[in-house]
Design a protein around this motif. Structure first.
Motif, PDB file in Angstrom:
ATOM      1  N   LEU A 169       0.868  -1.181   0.000  1.00  0.00           N
ATOM      2  CA  LEU A 169       0.000   0.000   0.000  1.00  0.00           C
ATOM      3  C   LEU A 169       0.906   1.233   0.000  1.00  0.00           C
ATOM      4  O   LEU A 169       1.635   1.471   0.966  1.00  0.00           O
ATOM      5  CB  LEU A 169      -0.901  -0.005   1.233  1.00  0.00           C
ATOM      6  CG  LEU A 169      -1.955   1.113   1.317  1.00  0.00           C
ATOM      7  CD1 LEU A 169      -2.991   0.953   0.225  1.00  0.00           C
ATOM      8  CD2 LEU A 169      -2.622   1.108   2.693  1.00  0.00           C
ATOM      9  N   LEU A 170       0.875   1.994  -1.077  1.00  0.00           N
ATOM     10  CA  LEU A 170       1.695   3.195  -1.198  1.00  0.00           C
ATOM     11  C   LEU A 170       0.812   4.402  -0.930  1.00  0.00           C
ATOM     12  O   LEU A 170      -0.162   4.643  -1.644  1.00  0.00           O
ATOM     13  CB  LEU A 170       2.313   3.261  -2.601  1.00  0.00           C
ATOM     14  CG  LEU A 170       3.339   4.352  -2.877  1.00  0.00           C
ATOM     15  CD1 LEU A 170       4.296   3.916  -3.999  1.00  0.00           C
ATOM     16  CD2 LEU A 170       2.698   5.678  -3.253  1.00  0.00           C
ATOM     17  N   VAL A 171       1.141   5.158   0.114  1.00  0.00           N
ATOM     18  CA  VAL A 171       0.287   6.250   0.580  1.00  0.00           C
ATOM     19  C   VAL A 171       0.988   7.582   0.384  1.00  0.00           C
ATOM     20  O   VAL A 171       2.168   7.743   0.716  1.00  0.00           O
ATOM     21  CB  VAL A 171      -0.085   6.075   2.059  1.00  0.00           C
ATOM     22  CG1 VAL A 171      -1.014   7.196   2.527  1.00  0.00           C
ATOM     23  CG2 VAL A 171      -0.745   4.715   2.284  1.00  0.00           C
ATOM     24  N   THR A 172       0.266   8.558  -0.164  1.00  0.00           N
ATOM     25  CA  THR A 172       0.750   9.924  -0.287  1.00  0.00           C
ATOM     26  C   THR A 172      -0.187  10.847   0.489  1.00  0.00           C
ATOM     27  O   THR A 172      -1.354  10.524   0.705  1.00  0.00           O
ATOM     28  CB  THR A 172       0.799  10.369  -1.757  1.00  0.00           C
ATOM     29  OG1 THR A 172      -0.510  10.216  -2.346  1.00  0.00           O
ATOM     30  CG2 THR A 172       1.788   9.537  -2.559  1.00  0.00           C
ATOM     31  N   GLY A 173       0.339  11.993   0.891  1.00  0.00           N
ATOM     32  CA  GLY A 173      -0.475  12.958   1.627  1.00  0.00           C
ATOM     33  C   GLY A 173      -0.353  12.782   3.127  1.00  0.00           C
ATOM     34  O   GLY A 173       0.040  11.719   3.626  1.00  0.00           O
ATOM     35  N   PRO A 174      -0.706  13.823   3.904  1.00  0.00           N
ATOM     36  CA  PRO A 174      -0.553  13.796   5.365  1.00  0.00           C
ATOM     37  C   PRO A 174      -1.596  12.967   6.083  1.00  0.00           C
ATOM     38  O   PRO A 174      -1.543  12.827   7.305  1.00  0.00           O
ATOM     39  CB  PRO A 174      -0.688  15.273   5.739  1.00  0.00           C
ATOM     40  CG  PRO A 174      -1.603  15.837   4.695  1.00  0.00           C
ATOM     41  CD  PRO A 174      -1.225  15.122   3.427  1.00  0.00           C
ATOM     42  N   VAL A 175      -2.547  12.414   5.361  1.00  0.00           N
ATOM     43  CA  VAL A 175      -3.699  11.655   5.842  1.00  0.00           C
ATOM     44  C   VAL A 175      -4.715  12.604   6.481  1.00  0.00           C
ATOM     45  O   VAL A 175      -4.672  12.915   7.678  1.00  0.00           O
ATOM     46  CB  VAL A 175      -3.328  10.533   6.834  1.00  0.00           C
ATOM     47  CG1 VAL A 175      -4.575   9.690   7.132  1.00  0.00           C
ATOM     48  CG2 VAL A 175      -2.222   9.651   6.273  1.00  0.00           C
ATOM     49  N   THR A 176      -5.608  13.095   5.661  1.00  0.00           N
ATOM     50  CA  THR A 176      -6.675  13.939   6.173  1.00  0.00           C
ATOM     51  C   THR A 176      -7.626  13.085   7.015  1.00  0.00           C
ATOM     52  O   THR A 176      -7.719  11.868   6.841  1.00  0.00           O
ATOM     53  CB  THR A 176      -7.459  14.589   5.023  1.00  0.00           C
ATOM     54  OG1 THR A 176      -8.019  13.563   4.185  1.00  0.00           O
ATOM     55  CG2 THR A 176      -6.553  15.488   4.187  1.00  0.00           C
TER      56      THR A 176
END
Length: 261
Positions: A169-176
């Motif tokens: 699982l490749l995650v981008t962003g600060p996690v809203t």
């Protein structure tokens, strides 16, 4: 024959040989993370820390500096502000690590090596990407992975639209906050064994936008992270190198916040 077909045949293959020896990684003359030279620091000087917008450089109680590349966006403001050359521009871009601690500058620069989380994994790698509040800078770099130059598929690495077929699982962003539950649902839908990669400084630490009323400070408190890759955004070669490092097909270059060739 269509003209574009004829043009392509005349041009030949555009795909780089990199990461094979002699290949071009496409990052020549590209600025990376600033290098820290503590021996050059002036006594009590905190000019670089004062200029840093993300808290990647912090003055400590002893009058020294704490440098944390997990928060660095490579804006070069510290380089411009430093009067003594303690922070210098560099081409250090391959900052993928297996432990977040390796992104914090340490005097020795050589903490214990972490075992590959995928030891013994020899299949092709399938990735499910989740945008958890990115500005789309990281997404632009991810799109470049499948262009004719980098051609990610040649390395046996593929993106998949479904988490049920994904290994990573490749995650981008600060996690809203609105993306926490969808992100967890994507992770739970993945078959075992499953791994997670925080891609970009936002996903690693929250960067400029993390910790506010609408976002978390990155991915670490939400899912178990196996690979950390800061950058704003990390370039395509950095992403590929981090993926190959994750598969134990390339070495980790950064230890204790210090970059090795």
């Amino acid at each position: 024959m269509a003209l574009w077909t004829l043009f392509g045949l005349r041009q030949g293959s555009a795909t780089t040989r990199w990461p094979a020896p002699g290949g071009d990684d496409g990052q020549a003359d590209v600025l990376g993370m600033p290098r820290y030279h503590p021996e050059r620091c002036g006594d009590g000087c905190s000019a670089c820390a004062d200029a840093c917008p993300t808290g990647a450089i912090v003055a400590d109680a002893a009058g020294g500096l704490e440098v944390d590349y997990s928060r660095c966006i490579a804006c070069q403001l510290c380089v411009e502000a430093c009067p003594d050359g303690a922070m210098t521009a560099s081409g250090d871009w391959a900052f993928g690590v297996r432990r977040r601690e390796d992104l914090r500058w340490a005097e020795s620069g050589d903490p214990p090596a972490s075992p590959a989380p995928t030891a013994g994994y020899r299949r092709s790698l399938h990735i499910r990407h989740v945008d958890a509040g990115s500005c789309n800078g990281c997404e632009s770099e991810l799109q470049a992975l499948n262009n004719p130059i980098y051609n990610l598929h040649r390395l046996g690495i593929f993106f998949t639209p479904s988490p049920r077929f994904a290994d990573l699982l490749l995650v981008t962003g600060p996690v809203t906050n609105a993306m926490i539950e969808p992100l967890k649902a994507a992770y739970e839908a993945m078959p075992e064994p499953r791994w997670v990669m925080a891609t970009g400084t936002c996903a690693v630490s929250g960067a400029l936008t993390g910790g506010g009323y609408a976002a978390q400070q990155g991915l670490g408190d939400i899912l178990p992270v196996d690979v950390w890759l800061p950058g704003c955004p990390p370039n395509p070669a950095a992403i590929i190198e981090a993926l190959l490092m994750f598969l134990d097909r390339m070495p980790q270059r950064v230890r204790g916040g210090q970059y090795g060739e």
